[in-house]
Design an enzyme around this catalytic site. Structure first.
Site, PDB file in Angstrom:
ATOM      1  N   ASP A  69      61.739  40.853   7.115  1.00  0.00           N
ATOM      2  CA  ASP A  69      63.144  40.867   7.500  1.00  0.00           C
ATOM      3  C   ASP A  69      63.188  40.759   9.021  1.00  0.00           C
ATOM      4  O   ASP A  69      63.023  41.752   9.735  1.00  0.00           O
ATOM      5  CB  ASP A  69      63.806  42.155   7.013  1.00  0.00           C
ATOM      6  CG  ASP A  69      65.199  42.354   7.601  1.00  0.00           C
ATOM      7  OD1 ASP A  69      65.737  41.407   8.220  1.00  0.00           O
ATOM      8  OD2 ASP A  69      65.743  43.470   7.464  1.00  0.00           O
ATOM      9  N   GLU A 148      41.810  42.396  31.901  1.00  0.00           N
ATOM     10  CA  GLU A 148      41.169  43.695  32.128  1.00  0.00           C
ATOM     11  C   GLU A 148      42.219  44.774  31.840  1.00  0.00           C
ATOM     12  O   GLU A 148      43.032  45.105  32.691  1.00  0.00           O
ATOM     13  CB  GLU A 148      40.669  43.797  33.565  1.00  0.00           C
ATOM     14  CG  GLU A 148      39.671  42.707  33.948  1.00  0.00           C
ATOM     15  CD  GLU A 148      39.357  42.708  35.432  1.00  0.00           C
ATOM     16  OE1 GLU A 148      39.629  43.728  36.104  1.00  0.00           O
ATOM     17  OE2 GLU A 148      38.856  41.696  35.934  1.00  0.00           O
ATOM     18  N   GLU A 150      43.681  48.317  31.259  1.00  0.00           N
ATOM     19  CA  GLU A 150      43.487  49.737  31.552  1.00  0.00           C
ATOM     20  C   GLU A 150      44.422  50.569  30.681  1.00  0.00           C
ATOM     21  O   GLU A 150      45.479  50.098  30.255  1.00  0.00           O
ATOM     22  CB  GLU A 150      43.745  50.007  33.037  1.00  0.00           C
ATOM     23  CG  GLU A 150      42.785  49.269  33.960  1.00  0.00           C
ATOM     24  CD  GLU A 150      43.169  49.348  35.423  1.00  0.00           C
ATOM     25  OE1 GLU A 150      42.316  48.989  36.262  1.00  0.00           O
ATOM     26  OE2 GLU A 150      44.307  49.749  35.730  1.00  0.00           O
ATOM     27  N   GLU A 227      38.406  54.830  34.909  1.00  0.00           N
ATOM     28  CA  GLU A 227      39.106  54.188  36.017  1.00  0.00           C
ATOM     29  C   GLU A 227      39.493  55.208  37.088  1.00  0.00           C
ATOM     30  O   GLU A 227      39.178  56.384  36.996  1.00  0.00           O
ATOM     31  CB  GLU A 227      40.327  53.417  35.511  1.00  0.00           C
ATOM     32  CG  GLU A 227      40.092  51.909  35.354  1.00  0.00           C
ATOM     33  CD  GLU A 227      39.778  51.216  36.666  1.00  0.00           C
ATOM     34  OE1 GLU A 227      40.033  51.806  37.745  1.00  0.00           O
ATOM     35  OE2 GLU A 227      39.275  50.086  36.636  1.00  0.00           O
ATOM     36  N   GLU A 235      38.884  51.835  31.093  1.00  0.00           N
ATOM     37  CA  GLU A 235      38.892  50.383  30.936  1.00  0.00           C
ATOM     38  C   GLU A 235      37.689  49.965  30.105  1.00  0.00           C
ATOM     39  O   GLU A 235      36.583  50.492  30.296  1.00  0.00           O
ATOM     40  CB  GLU A 235      38.837  49.687  32.302  1.00  0.00           C
ATOM     41  CG  GLU A 235      38.832  48.158  32.217  1.00  0.00           C
ATOM     42  CD  GLU A 235      38.754  47.485  33.577  1.00  0.00           C
ATOM     43  OE1 GLU A 235      37.962  46.538  33.723  1.00  0.00           O
ATOM     44  OE2 GLU A 235      39.483  47.923  34.492  1.00  0.00           O
ATOM     45  N   HIS A 284      44.730  43.162  34.917  1.00  0.00           N
ATOM     46  CA  HIS A 284      44.381  42.008  35.746  1.00  0.00           C
ATOM     47  C   HIS A 284      43.971  40.863  34.825  1.00  0.00           C
ATOM     48  O   HIS A 284      43.159  41.039  33.911  1.00  0.00           O
ATOM     49  CB  HIS A 284      43.237  42.365  36.693  1.00  0.00           C
ATOM     50  CG  HIS A 284      43.539  43.543  37.566  1.00  0.00           C
ATOM     51  ND1 HIS A 284      42.565  44.367  38.100  1.00  0.00           N
ATOM     52  CD2 HIS A 284      44.730  44.057  37.983  1.00  0.00           C
ATOM     53  CE1 HIS A 284      43.130  45.314  38.810  1.00  0.00           C
ATOM     54  NE2 HIS A 284      44.443  45.147  38.760  1.00  0.00           N
ATOM     55  N   ARG A 356      42.211  43.352  47.345  1.00  0.00           N
ATOM     56  CA  ARG A 356      42.934  43.919  46.212  1.00  0.00           C
ATOM     57  C   ARG A 356      44.365  44.321  46.557  1.00  0.00           C
ATOM     58  O   ARG A 356      45.076  44.862  45.708  1.00  0.00           O
ATOM     59  CB  ARG A 356      42.159  45.103  45.637  1.00  0.00           C
ATOM     60  CG  ARG A 356      40.944  44.662  44.805  1.00  0.00           C
ATOM     61  CD  ARG A 356      40.066  45.840  44.392  1.00  0.00           C
ATOM     62  NE  ARG A 356      39.150  45.478  43.326  1.00  0.00           N
ATOM     63  CZ  ARG A 356      37.993  44.853  43.488  1.00  0.00           C
ATOM     64  NH1 ARG A 356      37.618  44.489  44.713  1.00  0.00           N
ATOM     65  NH2 ARG A 356      37.213  44.576  42.471  1.00  0.00           N
ATOM     66  N   GLU A 378      42.070  35.713  39.652  1.00  0.00           N
ATOM     67  CA  GLU A 378      42.487  36.998  39.070  1.00  0.00           C
ATOM     68  C   GLU A 378      43.914  37.299  39.524  1.00  0.00           C
ATOM     69  O   GLU A 378      44.174  37.505  40.715  1.00  0.00           O
ATOM     70  CB  GLU A 378      41.545  38.118  39.516  1.00  0.00           C
ATOM     71  CG  GLU A 378      41.924  39.484  38.951  1.00  0.00           C
ATOM     72  CD  GLU A 378      41.096  40.603  39.562  1.00  0.00           C
ATOM     73  OE1 GLU A 378      40.069  40.974  38.967  1.00  0.00           O
ATOM     74  OE2 GLU A 378      41.470  41.096  40.649  1.00  0.00           O
ATOM     75  N   ARG A 380      46.920  39.876  39.555  1.00  0.00           N
ATOM     76  CA  ARG A 380      46.837  41.330  39.502  1.00  0.00           C
ATOM     77  C   ARG A 380      48.168  42.042  39.246  1.00  0.00           C
ATOM     78  O   ARG A 380      48.207  43.272  39.220  1.00  0.00           O
ATOM     79  CB  ARG A 380      46.239  41.849  40.823  1.00  0.00           C
ATOM     80  CG  ARG A 380      44.837  41.342  41.071  1.00  0.00           C
ATOM     81  CD  ARG A 380      44.300  41.740  42.441  1.00  0.00           C
ATOM     82  NE  ARG A 380      44.302  43.181  42.654  1.00  0.00           N
ATOM     83  CZ  ARG A 380      43.367  44.009  42.207  1.00  0.00           C
ATOM     84  NH1 ARG A 380      42.363  43.537  41.480  1.00  0.00           N
ATOM     85  NH2 ARG A 380      43.442  45.301  42.473  1.00  0.00           N
TER      86      ARG A 380
END
Length: 489
Positions: A69, A148, A150, A227, A235, A284, A356, A378, A380
Site C-alpha cells: 500500500d 564511510e 559512522e 571514532e 565506523e 564521507h 578535512r 571524498e 564530506r
C-alpha cells in the site's frame, strides 16, 4: 550448513550474483521458511513484508508481489493510487542469521505501480538505476562508491517529546561517556579515536557486524574502529561497489548494525548529532569514474594530487552545486548541528588533497601508478541520515554537470579554513554551506536543473515538502536549552 554468498575469483573472494532459479534452489536446499521483501522509503527508512516461502515460485519471484500500500509509505503515493508491486532483485538475496523462528532470507525490491506495471519514479532505487544509465550516456562504463558510515551505539536512550506543552527532554546512557557512573571505560569528549581496549568497549560488537556483513550479506568489510566522539561512536569500512549496489550495501549496513546492537542489549543510531559538544556522525562518500578498466580520476602527471582534469571537473560540479546538494545529502534538521566548525565536519565549500576542513578531499595516502585504482574524490558533507540512493545519485548528477560544463574546481586550499578570517575566505572565493535545513531547501528550489536527468520534478517537490515539514516541526517547539538561557528574562 552455513550460507556463504561468496565464490573465489582470481584468488579473491567476491560476492555471488544469482538468477531467480538459483535463488529458488537455495530457498529449497537451505530450508528457508520465510522471505523478507525489503524496500527503502523516500526518507531512507528500510521497510519489509514477510511472505511464506512455501508459496514462492519462479513466476512469483519474477513477476513481483502485490503486497504494498504505497499511500502508507511516506513520500510514495496518495490514498487514491496506492496499489504497488514489489519486484525482488536476486543479487540481493541473503540469509538473515539472527532469525531464530524459522530460517528467513531477504531480498531488496524495486517498486512498481500496480495495474500499469510502470516503475514508481519516487522509488529511491529507481533513481539510482537512472543515475547509472545517465553515467553510461555520458561515456563512462561504471562509477565506484565507498561510503564511510559512522554511527553511535548507546546503552540506553530515552526522550519525551509527544506532549510538548509539558516539556521536551532526552537522556543518553553509555558506559564510555564522561557522565557514566562507571569511570573505568570513559572517553573524554572528542578523544575517542581508535582507543585500545578496555576503553573501546564495542570491539566485539563491530566484529559481529563485520562477520555478518561479510559471511551472510556478501558485503566485504576491510576494517572497523572507534571514532572520535565519546559514548560509542563507531565506523566499519565497507569495500567500494557500483552505485546501486553501494546504496543497497549502505541500507543493509544500517540494518545489520541496528539488529546486532539490539541482540547485545544496546541501541545503535545513525542520527548525525546525538551528542552536544562532541563530533557527529558523517558519511564521507568516496567516488571515482571508470572507462575500459581505467580510473578516469587518476593522472600521474598531476604533481599536486595525481588528480586528472576529469576529476577536477567532477569536483568543480560538486562545488558549484554544494548548497543545493545539502538538501539531499544532509536532509534532517539534526544534520546542521553536525555541520558546524570545530568538530571535523566540513563547513566551507573548497577542496584539497588532505584538508578535512574542506567539503571535498582527495586522499593521498600513497602515490604512483600502482595506486591508480584508488584515486578518488571524498565528499564530506553527507551524513548517514540521508537516503543513500538519492545521495549518490545527486552527487553523480552534480559531478557530471561539472564535466559537461568543464567547471574547474579552482585552486586547492591547504590550510585550516576554520581559522581563516572572513575577509580571507572572501578573497579566496570560499563559500559556506547552508547553516540550516531551510537554507538548504531554498538552495534546492533555485538550483535543481542538474538533478532533473535522474530526479523527476514530483520527486524533488516531495523532498522539499517533507523536509520543510520537519523544519517547521522543530521551529515550532521551544528548545530545552532556551529555558537555561532565557527563563529569567
Amino acid at each position: 550448513m552455513q550460507f556463504m554468498p561468496y565464490r573465489l575469483v582470481n584468488g579473491i573472494m567476491e560476492p555471488v550474483s544469482y538468477s531467480m532459479e538459483e535463488v529458488m534452489d537455495i530457498i529449497k536446499s537451505q530450508d528457508v521458511k520465510y522471505l523478507d521483501l525489503q524496500f527503502t522509503s523516500l526518507t531512507g527508512r528500510f521497510h519489509h513484508v514477510t511472505v511464506n516461502a512455501k508459496m514462492l515460485s519462479i513466476d512469483t519471484l519474477k513477476e513481483g508481489f502485490p503486497k504494498l500500500d504505497g499511500s502508507s509509505i511516506k513520500g510514495f503515493a496518495q490514498i487514491y493510487e496506492s496499489d504497488m508491486i514489489l519486484k525482488p532483485d536476486p543479487n540481493t538475496f541473503a540469509i538473515i542469521p539472527w532469525k531464530d523462528q524459522g530460517r528467513t532470507a531477504r531480498m531488496i525490491c524495486d517498486v512498481y505501480w500496480g495495474y500499469t506495471g510502470e516503475r514508481l519514479s519516487r522509488d529511491p532505487r529507481a533513481v539510482a538505476q537512472r543515475a547509472e544509465g545517465m553515467l553510461k550516456d555520458e561515456g563512462f562504463n561504471v562509477s565506484y562508491w565507498g561510503p564511510e558510515v559512522e554511527f553511535f551505539v548507546f546503552n540506553r536512550v530515552g526522550w519525551e517529546a509527544m506532549v510538548p506543552s509539558r516539556g521536551i527532554s532526552y537522556t543518553i546512557e553509555s558506559v564510555e561517556a564522561p557522565w557514566s557512573n562507571d569511570s573505568s571505560h570513559t572517553l573524554r569528549l572528542k578523544e575517542g579515536y581508535m582507543p585500545a581496549e578496555p576503553y573501546d568497549t564495542l570491539t566485539y560488537l563491530r566484529n559481529q557486524c563485520m562477520q555478518v556483513l561479510n559471511d551472510y550479506f556478501g558485503i566485504p568489510c576491510e576494517a572497523h574502529h572507534h571514532e572520535v566522539a565519546t559514548a560509542g561512536q563507531c565506523e566499519i569500512d565497507m569495500r567500494y561497489d557500483t552505485l546501486t549496489n553501494a546504496a543497497d550495501n549502505t541500507m543493509t549496513y544500517k540494518y545489520v548494525v541496528k539488529n546486532i546492537a539490539k541482540m547485545n542489549n544496546l541501541i545503535a543510531t545513525m542520527m548525525p548529532k546525538p551528542l552536544a559538544m562532541d563530533n557527529g556522525s558523517g558519511m564521507h562518500v568516496n567516488v571515482s569514474l571508470w572507462n575500459d578498466n581505467k580510473n578516469e580520476f587518476y593522472d600521474a602527471n598531476d604533481e599536486y594530487a595525481e588528480l586528472s582534469q576529469i576529476g577536477r571537473y567532477f569536483a568543480g560540479g560538486i562545488l558549484e552545486h554544494a548548497e543545493s546538494l545539502c538538501a539531499i545529502v544532509a536532509p534532517t534538521t539534526n544534520s546542521y548541528r553536525r555541520l558546524v566548525p570545530g568538530y571535523e565536519a566540513p563547513v566551507y565549500i573548497a577542496w584539497s588533497k588532505g584538508n578535512r576542513s574542506a567539503i571535498i578531499r582527495v586522499p593521498v595516502y600513497f602515490r604512483g601508478k600502482k595506486q591508480a585504482a584508488s584515486k578518488r574524490i571524498e565528499f564530506r558533507a553527507a551524513d548517514p541520515s540521508c537516503n543513500p540512493y538519492l545521495c549518490f545519485s545527486a552527487i553523480l548528477a552534480a559531478g557530471l554537470d561539472g564535466i559537461r560544463k568543464k567547471r574547474d574546481a579552482g585552486e586547492p586550499v591547504d590550510e585550516n579554513i576554520y581559522l581563516m578570517s572572513a575577509e580571507k575566505r572572501r578573497e579566496l572565493g570560499i563559500r559556506q554551506i547552508p547553516p540550516t535545513l531551510i537554507d538548504a531547501i531554498n538552495a534546492l528550489k533555485s538550483d535543481d536543473l542538474y538533478l532533473k536527468s535522474v530526479f523527476t520534478q514530483d520527486l524533488i517537490d516531495k523532498i522539499i515538502e517533507l523536509e520543510s515539514k520537519d523544519y517547521m516541526e522543530i521551529k515550532l517547539r521551544p528548545h530545552p536549552y532556551e529555558f537555561y538561557l532565557y527563563f529569567d528574562v
